[in-house]
Write an enzyme that holds these catalytic residues in place. Structure first.
Site, PDB file in Angstrom:
ATOM      1  N   ASP A  48      47.723 -38.568  47.174  1.00 28.39           N
ATOM      2  CA  ASP A  48      47.582 -40.030  47.146  1.00 28.39           C
ATOM      3  C   ASP A  48      46.454 -40.485  46.203  1.00 28.39           C
ATOM      4  O   ASP A  48      45.543 -41.224  46.614  1.00 28.39           O
ATOM      5  CB  ASP A  48      47.318 -40.581  48.553  1.00 28.39           C
ATOM      6  CG  ASP A  48      48.264 -40.020  49.594  1.00 28.39           C
ATOM      7  OD1 ASP A  48      49.431 -39.751  49.247  1.00 28.39           O
ATOM      8  OD2 ASP A  48      47.846 -39.855  50.754  1.00 28.39           O
ATOM      9  N   GLU A 221      56.998 -46.306  50.858  1.00 30.50           N
ATOM     10  CA  GLU A 221      55.565 -46.286  51.118  1.00 30.50           C
ATOM     11  C   GLU A 221      54.790 -46.290  49.805  1.00 30.50           C
ATOM     12  O   GLU A 221      55.367 -46.302  48.714  1.00 30.50           O
ATOM     13  CB  GLU A 221      55.187 -45.071  51.964  1.00 30.50           C
ATOM     14  CG  GLU A 221      55.438 -43.734  51.288  1.00 30.50           C
ATOM     15  CD  GLU A 221      55.127 -42.549  52.188  1.00 30.50           C
ATOM     16  OE1 GLU A 221      54.864 -42.751  53.388  1.00 30.50           O
ATOM     17  OE2 GLU A 221      55.160 -41.395  51.686  1.00 30.50           O
TER      18      GLU A 221
END
Length: 352
Positions: A48, A221
């Site tokens: 991420d 997401e």
């Protein structure tokens, strides 16, 4: 007899000379020109990844799971040589004491803000978004003030929050469930009155409905805003990160539109980056963007993302941070191309 021996010797020497001369000479090896170039990954374990550049420095964050760390460097392609600074560790108890995911660092109204997801004692259903604030010019210094939970509309499960200022309005996007019981992960959006206060209702702008968004199970997401020309894009990650089919999808809207209206957004029918499962790249996703100075006033646009170096490695710490430049299509949408192999050299961002 002696003459015959001499003739045989001359014949043998002649044959040997002919055989040797027919052996091809290998071409000289041309060394790879690596001057001004780099190879991915920029960090070997960095799920991420998030990058922002300001005042000549790149600031980088990624999921560690148990704290918030910031890297600071002038040379993003040499990020691995930078030493991260831990700016926050979670409390021993409370709603934000575990599973610290997908932190993002933003500079808004002269201050720094970190948005991160966390839960209460490992109970996933309690995942919510939280905010920290720092008035220092350098986010690796100064004091981080805990602004607490970002109370998003309906107060449901929420991760992967991000923000953009457009037309004087702060707009927040995140990934969430319809309820706290699981199911498909959707992309929601709402307005903010300030960096830590939401207003109005949440609006679902994307849900996993296409086959490539439902590998493993349905997931939208990691939304990221990208503004270019008269368009604003939300580039998001689709499908379960535990599969090698994780990929990037895209929503688009006009910059003049009401962004908190579902009808403002149009979904691209196909992935815009990946899915890609080959060689050294599996499960590409959870991206961010930055620009480098470029030349003649034209900035360079860069895509940052994570991927696994081998198949079947899922949502673990094998995910490395990678980056590559991208361009723009004739219709104004981003052209990300294909993931670059770890064996391929890339020209360093301008200014390095």
């Amino acid at each position: 007899m002696k003459n015959c021996l001499i003739l045989l010797l001359l014949f043998a020497i002649g044959c040997k000379s002919k055989e040797e001369s027919s052996t091809p000479t290998p071409p000289p090896v041309t060394p790879v020109d690596t001057v001004g170039k780099f190879r991915n990954p920029i960090l070997s374990s960095a799920p991420d990844p998030w990058v922002i550049n300001k005042d000549g420095f790149y600031y980088v964050m990624h999921t560690t799971g148990n704290n918030l760390r910031i890297y600071k460097t002038r040379n993003i392609s040499r990020l691995a040589s930078a030493t991260p600074v831990t700016v926050w560790t979670p409390p021993a108890t409370g709603p934000n004491n575990r599973d610290i995911w997908a932190p993002e660092l933003h500079h808004i109204n002269g201050k720094w803000y970190i948005y991160y997801a966390a839960d209460n004692n490992g109970v996933d259903a309690t995942h919510r978004m939280f905010v920290l604030e720092n008035a220092s010019a350098d986010p690796t210094t100064g004091t981080w003030i805990d602004r607490g939970q970002l109370n998003l509309p309906e107060n449901k499960w929420a991760i992967d929050g991000t923000v953009v200022r457009l037309n004087g309005q702060l707009v927040y996007a995140w990934s969430g469930w319809e309820n706290d019981l699981g199911g498909s992960q959707n992309i929601y959006i709402c307005k903010l009155t300030n960096p830590y206060t939401a207003e109005g209702s949440r609006v679902r702008v994307s849900t996993p409905e296409l086959t490539w968004e439902k590998q493993g199970f349905g997931v939208n997401e990691g939304p990221q805003f990208l503004v270019h020309g008269g368009k604003v894009f939300i580039v998001y990650s689709a499908s379960f990160c535990g599969t090698d089919q994780y990929a990037l999808g895209q929503l688009s809207a006009d910059t003049t539109a009401n962004l908190v209206a579902q009808t403002a957004w149009t979904k691209s029918p196909n992935p815009v980056f990946g899915p890609y499962a080959s060689g050294t790249t599996y499960g590409v996703g959870h991206n961010s963007f930055f620009t480098a100075p470029g030349t003649a006033g034209a900035p360079e646009y860069w895509l940052v993302y994570h991927a696994n170096p081998a198949p079947g490695q899922g949502c673990a710490d094998f995910r490395s941070a990678r980056m590559q430049p991208f361009g723009w299509k004739a219709d104004g949408s981003p052209d990300f191309g294909s993931p670059v192999s770890l064996n391929e050299y890339i020209k360093r961002p301008s200014g390095e």
